[in-house]
Design a protein around this motif. Sequence first.
Motif, PDB file in Angstrom:
ATOM      1  N   GLY A  28       1.533  -2.231   3.436  1.00  0.00           N
ATOM      2  CA  GLY A  28       0.544  -3.280   3.642  1.00  0.00           C
ATOM      3  C   GLY A  28      -0.252  -3.040   4.910  1.00  0.00           C
ATOM      4  O   GLY A  28       0.318  -3.015   6.000  1.00  0.00           O
ATOM      5  N   GLY A  30      -2.506  -5.087   6.118  1.00  0.00           N
ATOM      6  CA  GLY A  30      -3.118  -6.378   6.446  1.00  0.00           C
ATOM      7  C   GLY A  30      -3.052  -6.603   7.944  1.00  0.00           C
ATOM      8  O   GLY A  30      -3.055  -5.658   8.743  1.00  0.00           O
ATOM      9  N   SER A  32      -0.625  -7.843  10.095  1.00  0.00           N
ATOM     10  CA  SER A  32       0.538  -7.338  10.842  1.00  0.00           C
ATOM     11  C   SER A  32       0.667  -5.819  10.698  1.00  0.00           C
ATOM     12  O   SER A  32       1.036  -5.129  11.643  1.00  0.00           O
ATOM     13  CB  SER A  32       1.817  -8.021  10.369  1.00  0.00           C
ATOM     14  N   ALA A  97      -4.233 -12.476   1.136  1.00  0.00           N
ATOM     15  CA  ALA A  97      -5.311 -11.502   1.254  1.00  0.00           C
ATOM     16  C   ALA A  97      -4.926 -10.169   0.617  1.00  0.00           C
ATOM     17  O   ALA A  97      -3.756  -9.798   0.572  1.00  0.00           O
ATOM     18  CB  ALA A  97      -5.642 -11.291   2.727  1.00  0.00           C
ATOM     19  N   SER A  98      -5.931  -9.443   0.111  1.00  0.00           N
ATOM     20  CA  SER A  98      -5.697  -8.090  -0.418  1.00  0.00           C
ATOM     21  C   SER A  98      -6.851  -7.216   0.055  1.00  0.00           C
ATOM     22  O   SER A  98      -7.700  -6.796  -0.724  1.00  0.00           O
ATOM     23  CB  SER A  98      -5.626  -8.110  -1.949  1.00  0.00           C
ATOM     24  N   GLY A 101      -6.862  -5.300   6.852  1.00  0.00           N
ATOM     25  CA  GLY A 101      -6.961  -6.394   7.838  1.00  0.00           C
ATOM     26  C   GLY A 101      -6.340  -7.677   7.325  1.00  0.00           C
ATOM     27  O   GLY A 101      -6.088  -8.606   8.085  1.00  0.00           O
ATOM     28  N   GLY A 103      -5.208 -11.181   6.025  1.00  0.00           N
ATOM     29  CA  GLY A 103      -5.667 -12.535   6.332  1.00  0.00           C
ATOM     30  C   GLY A 103      -6.637 -12.566   7.497  1.00  0.00           C
ATOM     31  O   GLY A 103      -7.550 -13.395   7.533  1.00  0.00           O
ATOM     32  N   ASN A 107      -9.952 -14.973   7.297  1.00  0.00           N
ATOM     33  CA  ASN A 107      -9.531 -16.318   7.709  1.00  0.00           C
ATOM     34  C   ASN A 107     -10.603 -17.086   8.483  1.00  0.00           C
ATOM     35  O   ASN A 107     -11.665 -16.559   8.806  1.00  0.00           O
ATOM     36  CB  ASN A 107      -8.184 -16.278   8.443  1.00  0.00           C
ATOM     37  N   ASP A 112      -5.066 -20.620  17.256  1.00  0.00           N
ATOM     38  CA  ASP A 112      -4.190 -21.457  18.079  1.00  0.00           C
ATOM     39  C   ASP A 112      -2.742 -21.012  17.963  1.00  0.00           C
ATOM     40  O   ASP A 112      -2.401 -20.164  17.134  1.00  0.00           O
ATOM     41  CB  ASP A 112      -4.335 -22.934  17.699  1.00  0.00           C
ATOM     42  N   TYR A 244      -3.813   1.574  -3.090  1.00  0.00           N
ATOM     43  CA  TYR A 244      -2.507   1.937  -3.675  1.00  0.00           C
ATOM     44  C   TYR A 244      -1.510   0.806  -3.466  1.00  0.00           C
ATOM     45  O   TYR A 244      -1.503   0.171  -2.399  1.00  0.00           O
ATOM     46  CB  TYR A 244      -1.955   3.220  -3.054  1.00  0.00           C
ATOM     47  N   CYS A 285       5.045  -5.062   5.477  1.00  0.00           N
ATOM     48  CA  CYS A 285       4.029  -5.943   6.062  1.00  0.00           C
ATOM     49  C   CYS A 285       3.110  -6.412   4.945  1.00  0.00           C
ATOM     50  O   CYS A 285       1.894  -6.498   5.116  1.00  0.00           O
ATOM     51  CB  CYS A 285       3.211  -5.193   7.116  1.00  0.00           C
ATOM     52  N   SER A 286       3.677  -6.675   3.783  1.00  0.00           N
ATOM     53  CA  SER A 286       2.841  -6.999   2.618  1.00  0.00           C
ATOM     54  C   SER A 286       2.649  -8.493   2.446  1.00  0.00           C
ATOM     55  O   SER A 286       2.133  -8.939   1.420  1.00  0.00           O
ATOM     56  CB  SER A 286       3.384  -6.330   1.361  1.00  0.00           C
ATOM     57  N   GLY A 287       3.039  -9.284   3.446  1.00  0.00           N
ATOM     58  CA  GLY A 287       2.689 -10.704   3.458  1.00  0.00           C
ATOM     59  C   GLY A 287       3.677 -11.580   2.709  1.00  0.00           C
ATOM     60  O   GLY A 287       4.589 -11.113   2.025  1.00  0.00           O
ATOM     61  N   VAL A 294       8.205  -6.928  -3.312  1.00  0.00           N
ATOM     62  CA  VAL A 294       8.581  -5.511  -3.151  1.00  0.00           C
ATOM     63  C   VAL A 294      10.105  -5.415  -3.022  1.00  0.00           C
ATOM     64  O   VAL A 294      10.742  -4.532  -3.615  1.00  0.00           O
ATOM     65  CB  VAL A 294       7.866  -4.889  -1.918  1.00  0.00           C
ATOM     66  N   ASP A 568       6.012  -9.049   9.043  1.00  0.00           N
ATOM     67  CA  ASP A 568       4.887  -9.945   8.732  1.00  0.00           C
ATOM     68  C   ASP A 568       5.314 -11.410   8.745  1.00  0.00           C
ATOM     69  O   ASP A 568       6.414 -11.770   9.153  1.00  0.00           O
ATOM     70  CB  ASP A 568       4.256  -9.552   7.382  1.00  0.00           C
ATOM     71  N   CYS A 581      -2.449 -17.320  12.333  1.00  0.00           N
ATOM     72  CA  CYS A 581      -2.948 -15.985  12.681  1.00  0.00           C
ATOM     73  C   CYS A 581      -2.428 -15.503  14.048  1.00  0.00           C
ATOM     74  O   CYS A 581      -1.901 -14.383  14.172  1.00  0.00           O
ATOM     75  CB  CYS A 581      -4.472 -16.035  12.671  1.00  0.00           C
TER      76      CYS A 581
END
Length: 680
Positions: A28, A30, A32, A97-98, A101, A103, A107, A112, A244, A285-287, A294, A568, A581
């Motif tokens: 991932g 994304g 993280s 998100a996919s 970067g 989310g 976002n 905060d 992928y 880190c695939s959220g 996974v 993540d 975030c």
Amino acid sequence: YPELIDKIKARQINVGSLRSSYDYIIVGGGQSGLVIGNRLSEDSSKTVLIVEYGYIDTNPSQLEPSSAVNYPSRDLFNVTSVPQTGIGGKRVSVYAASVVGGGSTVNGMLFDRGAAEDYDNWAALGNPGWDFASLLPYFKKSTTFGTPDPAIVQEYGITWDPNAYGNGPIQVTFPSWQWPSIKVQWKAWNEVGVPTMPDGESGNAFNAYWVPNNVDAQSRRSYAKNRYFDPVSSHQNLHLLTGYRVNDIQFSASKRAESVRIQQRGTANGASTTTIKANQEIILCSGWLNTPLVLQRSGIGPQNLLNQAGIPVLVDLPGVGSNLQDHPAAQINFQYTRDIQPNQASLYSNATFQAWAQQQWSQYRKGPLSMLVGNALATLPLPTMLTTYQSLISRVNSQNAAQYLPSTYSTASVRGFEAQRRVLMASYASLKNGIVEIPFSGGGGTSLVLMKPLSRGTVLMNPSDRYADPTVDYNTSINPIDNETFVAMIRFYRKWMQAPSMQQLGPQEQSPGTSITSDAQLTSYATQGMISSTAHSCGTSAMMPQDQGGVVSSDLLVYGVTGLSIGDISIIPLIPATHTCATVYAIAEKAADLIKARASNPNTSTTTSSRTTTTSSRTTTSSTTILRTLTTASRSTTTSATGPTQSKWGQCGGIGWTGPTICIAGTTCQALNPYYSQCL
Ligand SMILES: Cc1cc2nc3c(=O)[nH]c(=O)nc-3n(C[C@H](O)[C@H](O)[C@H](O)COP(=O)(O)OP(=O)(O)OC[C@H]3O[C@@H](n4cnc5c(N)ncnc54)[C@H](O)[C@@H]3O)c2cc1C
């Protein structure tokens, strides 16, 4: 930015050019994943591969403030929940998100942190090193605060704590615009007993406070791709493969994570796959949506589910996919009959104002169009909002926890929820932690958001097709106490609208409407319009003791195997009362340090020891706040009274208060509620 596109394309590696093995494989790319990729590739002797299902979004509008509310649907997984029986049986939107970067690319850029107690609660659940004081260096490491426009700071009295930021990649600041009626709203909060906090970032994110955005000085999105990946994308030891999917992880006979099996996006089930070896560690880190999937596809998860799917059980870890939490929200609307001009509507109804706003934006990147979703939050403690809060807490404590949890929860997961409930109820009684959030930016309508829900959900693989959309069930409002909190929130919002200062705006209730008054009517109103998610889903592979439904321990290693960790949002044990975030940046920064530390210390293994279930009592974080305020920078510090003095905004009285009671010159001590008096 067309010149960037070729450069961007050059940064993605072709599958044919992959090495046969890497030291680290990150699943991932994304938010993280890019942070951890950056930090692990700092050591040029280590090779790092990031495999990302999405692509780089080259559309420049991605960087603009307008994208804070207009994210492109192509950058999100297209999944909806199962019918939510607690809120009228509707299916709700799922936000995952996919895109490179993740989310952080799509976002709303409200940036905060939670209150200190939010993270101290994580530590109290058996996770040493995850209290606020321990996480603060990582919040700092990921951010730099850019000085905002002094005129707007002066005009609106915007305050923040410069010591809560460091010298990190993500640029944070306030926009150069606010709507004038927000000044009245701030006063009205004080009038109904909600103090103004000098900042929300150094552990004080409760009551009412200003919140910045993750934008640079030009009001452009500052996010994981442009601040963590782009600067290191030329590193020869860092590879990013886009488009992928990691299907699963393969293990040795001794249950060591050895390789990932990847498949090109868009190809059919059973299409050819490529296997890539990891020499040191695989980091998920695939959220919140995909990390549990996974794991489940790899044979780590609830035994029953794996059996149904015909997947051999590697580790029976029932917490994988449980503990789903988010912040559900309902809408409330008041109209101001005597609103101060200009207001948000002026952008559409007043051609002169509209032209001026356009000119400010195109010439200086300033003005109303630089504003994103708003910059002020009231995150309310339960006792501020509800005098009978103790009765609510005792009713929660007397509930049979299992009755309101999904039937798929194991005994361990129920036990874990009971542990959460113990620390949660301390937070429900606390004046230093909010359980609801009311964002305000000058208008009469807003979302009422439940920040500490009791209802819990699940993310489970479809057993007849492991690559199909998973079953997402938020279980929103299944616990009736969550609805009671919504009712209290609606009533408190009405009280705010009745505050003396607010009357100059002439507020008139539109919805729910003045005829809706009983608990039953208000519950029905709230649940009908409620959404399950404000895009803060988390907790689906929680950092908890294994016998309390945990999936990783406080070193982020997955129980029962070696060489596999998670970095993540899914590791969050208990959802903090904040947009997620900034917290994900801190988690990922800490994860990178943990991974580096075990690689450099041959005595630490990549296996996790079995965990004690003893929950430590919460550590109290004392954060010294150095207030940065341009409005009060030149104020006098002399006072004629004797004894210690309190600064402006500081607490000066209230039940249990033992600190200074004399206010600095120019301010007086005003009782906002029985527990809190403030120098104003
Ligand atoms: C629409 C939206 C609005 C938001 N607004 C705000 C806000 O205003 N303020 C705030 O603080 N927070 C906000 N958030 C929340 C915040 O952005 C997220 O909590 C955070 O980005 C999550 O980071 P993550 O690394 O855990 O997951 P992500 O950033 O989602 O990364 C996961 C990545 O893994 C990839 N992936 C998934 N499965 C696989 C697989 N099998 N193989 C390869 N790759 C895979 C995905 O494509 C994705 O890129 C918002 C989120 C969304 C979606």
